[in-house]
Design an enzyme around this catalytic site. Structure first.
Site, PDB file in Angstrom:
ATOM      1  N   GLY A   1       0.847  -1.200   0.000  1.00 59.13           N
ATOM      2  CA  GLY A   1       0.000   0.000   0.000  1.00 59.13           C
ATOM      3  C   GLY A   1       0.878   1.245   0.000  1.00 59.13           C
ATOM      4  O   GLY A   1       2.032   1.218  -0.432  1.00 59.13           O
ATOM      5  N   GLY A   2       0.318   2.331   0.532  1.00 59.66           N
ATOM      6  CA  GLY A   2       1.061   3.597   0.560  1.00 59.66           C
ATOM      7  C   GLY A   2       2.356   3.498   1.334  1.00 59.66           C
ATOM      8  O   GLY A   2       3.266   4.325   1.156  1.00 59.66           O
TER       9      GLY A   2
ATOM     10  N   GLY B   1      24.752  11.706 -29.233  1.00 60.09           N
ATOM     11  CA  GLY B   1      24.205  12.323 -28.023  1.00 60.09           C
ATOM     12  C   GLY B   1      24.727  11.639 -26.778  1.00 60.09           C
ATOM     13  O   GLY B   1      24.929  12.279 -25.733  1.00 60.09           O
TER      14      GLY B   1
END
Ligand code: HXC
Length: 518
Positions: free
Chosen positions: A171-172, A406
């Site tokens: 969960g969180g 790049g």
């Protein structure tokens, strides 16, 4: 009560608190192959150094009958101690008490040590083993989490934050570790996910096991959430100690230089021959890293994730450095989304804590293709560019072979404030490889030729291109690299560069904060 009785009462209370959720639950913890929260602290810290806070804190909830059950300490052990003699603050979630779930008071205990760590300027270590928000506490638990998150955010880049996940983290709750610098997961006994298998099935219909969804292996190799997958908790605890060896206590200090017995002028003849003659042939960059660093010791970060770039700590003459190196042995060392993210975060981690960066370059470019383009390689590649360009720590770059396009600019080039940029004679610093260049430049001429004519013509043009560009001297001519060095002297040249740069001061313009392409 007489004084001695009071002392005895204290001793009894302590003993009771030390049992957490009781012997049965401790036994069950051990049966799962896990240590208890206290055992973890004892094993991690220097012997006898742990000072505990808030041993007698209890929860204040009355919901669902929880007021009938109280445990001294309320499921998290907090305090400070030392690792290798240096102060650290620590919290360790105790699964034996309400499944290590987070209550209001539990969160307050954690916040207290986090606040102290910030005031003192010392690392904070969190050991996670928890069923998440304490269900009986409702929004107070959510608020408690958010208090911790806010402190994680404020502490980021100020004191090192290390998270070990030795059990559930769901969960969180996952967001506290995710906000910290280093995440270590124990194999088979830990997992992290925002939503577990049951919710996944309900919402999406996907059927997936816990381990497959959020086990240590997945996060160390696929998501990149975990920096380390430890075989067991013992290894996990060792990894915490090892990580701290390379870091200062806080962002205002420098990492500690240790005594080095490995000669600084060691000549490694093997390096003169290490680059294969065939440009397309791979080799293992880690062999080169082991050869040049002190005592062949390289502490690799995110070993199983984005293997085309290698990141980790090592020492040169006892001085901690972060190493970033393209890995020709995996996807030819190309820069893709994952590699860019991995390296960018590592560069920023080093820069935040004053750890110089040594970059070893052998990169054919960015990985082409719709998957990468649609996945946002432009933004992710820019992260790495940004991280290097923003970093003010000493930056030493060695180009071993390819440095094209790049990707050349990105990999700590001179123009991104690379301080000392060396190249081996085998380096090829160019816009692209000869094959690609000839295809673009000569397409019109080639289209008018027979296959045989074209073959000879291409070979001739590729040779011409290679003679002109596939070397380090074209870049050296413009001062884009500072010297072409003999590979066998690399260790010595890096050490001298780092010593020269030890007093380097560089700044960024005043601003609220940058807007890194996240
Ligand atoms: C209160 C909890 C608890 C919780 C476990 N326990 N999780 N108590 N709140 N979240 C208690 C159990 O009741 C049990 O008590 C003891 O801890 C051990 O749990 P078991 O289920 O027996 O252990 P195990 O079989 O190993 O299973 C572990 C588990 C499971 C997988 C973690 O307990 C579980 O699914 N818990 C709920 C997880 C959850 O949904 N949490 C909320 C997530 S949402 P007794 O007394 O029997 O020993 C969330 C939001 C955070 O966290 C948001 C932050 C922003």
């Amino acid at each position: 009560m007489k004084n001695q009785e009071k002392v005895n009462n204290l001793i009894d209370r302590r003993k009771e608190a030390q049992l957490g959720g009781g012997e049965k639950r401790i036994e069950s913890q051990h049966k799962k192959g896990k240590y208890t929260a206290r055992e973890r602290i004892d094993m991690l810290l220097d012997e006898g150094s742990f000072e505990e806070f808030d041993m007698f804190v209890e929860h204040r909830s009355t919901n669902f009958g929880i007021d009938k059950t109280h445990y001294a300490g309320d499921g998290v052990i907090t305090g400070h101690g030392t690792i290798d003699g240096r102060i650290v603050f620590i919290y360790s979630q105790d699964f034996t008490v309400f499944g290590g779930s987070l209550s209001e008071t539990f969160a307050q205990k954690i916040c207290k040590v986090m606040d102290m760590a910030m005031k003192v300027g010392a690392p904070i270590i969190g050991i996670n083993d928890s069923g998440g928000a304490r269900i009986q506490e409702g929004v107070n638990s959510l608020a408690g989490y958010a208090e911790i998150f806010q402190r994680n955010i404020m502490a980021s880049g100020v004191v090192p934050q290390i998270s070990a996940i030795f059990g559930p983290c769901a969960g969180g709750a996952v967001y506290s570790p995710a906000l910290t610098d280093v995440v270590i997961m124990s194999d088979k006994t830990s997992y992290m996910f925002v939503t577990g298998p049951k919710v996944v099935k309900t919402v999406t219909g996907e059927i997936i096991e816990t381990e497959e969804l959020g086990g240590a292996n997945v996060h160390a190799s696929k998501s990149g959430v975990a920096h380390f997958r430890a075989d067991d908790e013992d290894e996990g605890l060792m990894l915490i100690r090892k990580t701290l060896e390379f870091l200062p206590q806080n962002n205002l200090e420098d990492p500690i230089q240790t005594v080095c017995t490995d000669p600084i002028d060691r000549i490694d003849d093997v390096l003169n021959d290490v680059i294969p003659e065939n440009k397309a042939e791979a080799y293992d960059i880690k062999n080169i890293i082991y050869t040049i660093v002190d005592k062949q010791e390289f502490f690799e970060f995110q070993r199983h994730y984005a293997k085309n770039i290698v990141t980790g700590f090592a020492k040169f003459h006892g001085m901690p450095v972060g190493i970033v190196a393209n890995q020709p042995n995996y996807l030819a060392g190309v820069l893709d989304i994952d590699a860019s993210r991995k390296a960018a975060r590592f560069v920023r981690f080093c820069d935040a804590f004053n750890v110089p960066i040594v970059t070893l370059v052998d990169v054919p470019g960015f990985l082409p293709g719709s998957k990468q383009e649609h996945g946002g390689i432009i933004t992710h590649g820019a992260k790495l560019m940004f991280a290097y360009g923003e970093a003010t720590v000493p930056k030493v770059t060695i180009t071993l072979r390819k440095s094209y396009g790049g990707a050349h600019d990105v990999m700590s080039s001179k123009q991104l404030r690379g301080d000392i940029n060396y190249a081996w004679p085998t380096a090829e610093i160019a816009v692209m490889g000869s094959k690609g260049a000839v295809e673009v430049l000569e397409a019109r001429s080639i289209s008018k030729m027979t296959a045989e004519e074209a073959q000879a013509y291409i070979a001739e043009k590729e040779k011409e291109y290679n003679d002109k560009f596939a070397n380090p001297y074209e870049a050296a001519k413009y001062g884009y690299i500072d010297d072409v060095i003999e590979p066998r002297n690399t260790r010595f040249r890096i050490i001298r560069a780092l010593k020269t740069l030890a007093g380097k001061k560089d700044t960024n313009p005043p601003k609220k904060h940058s807007n890194i392409p996240l």
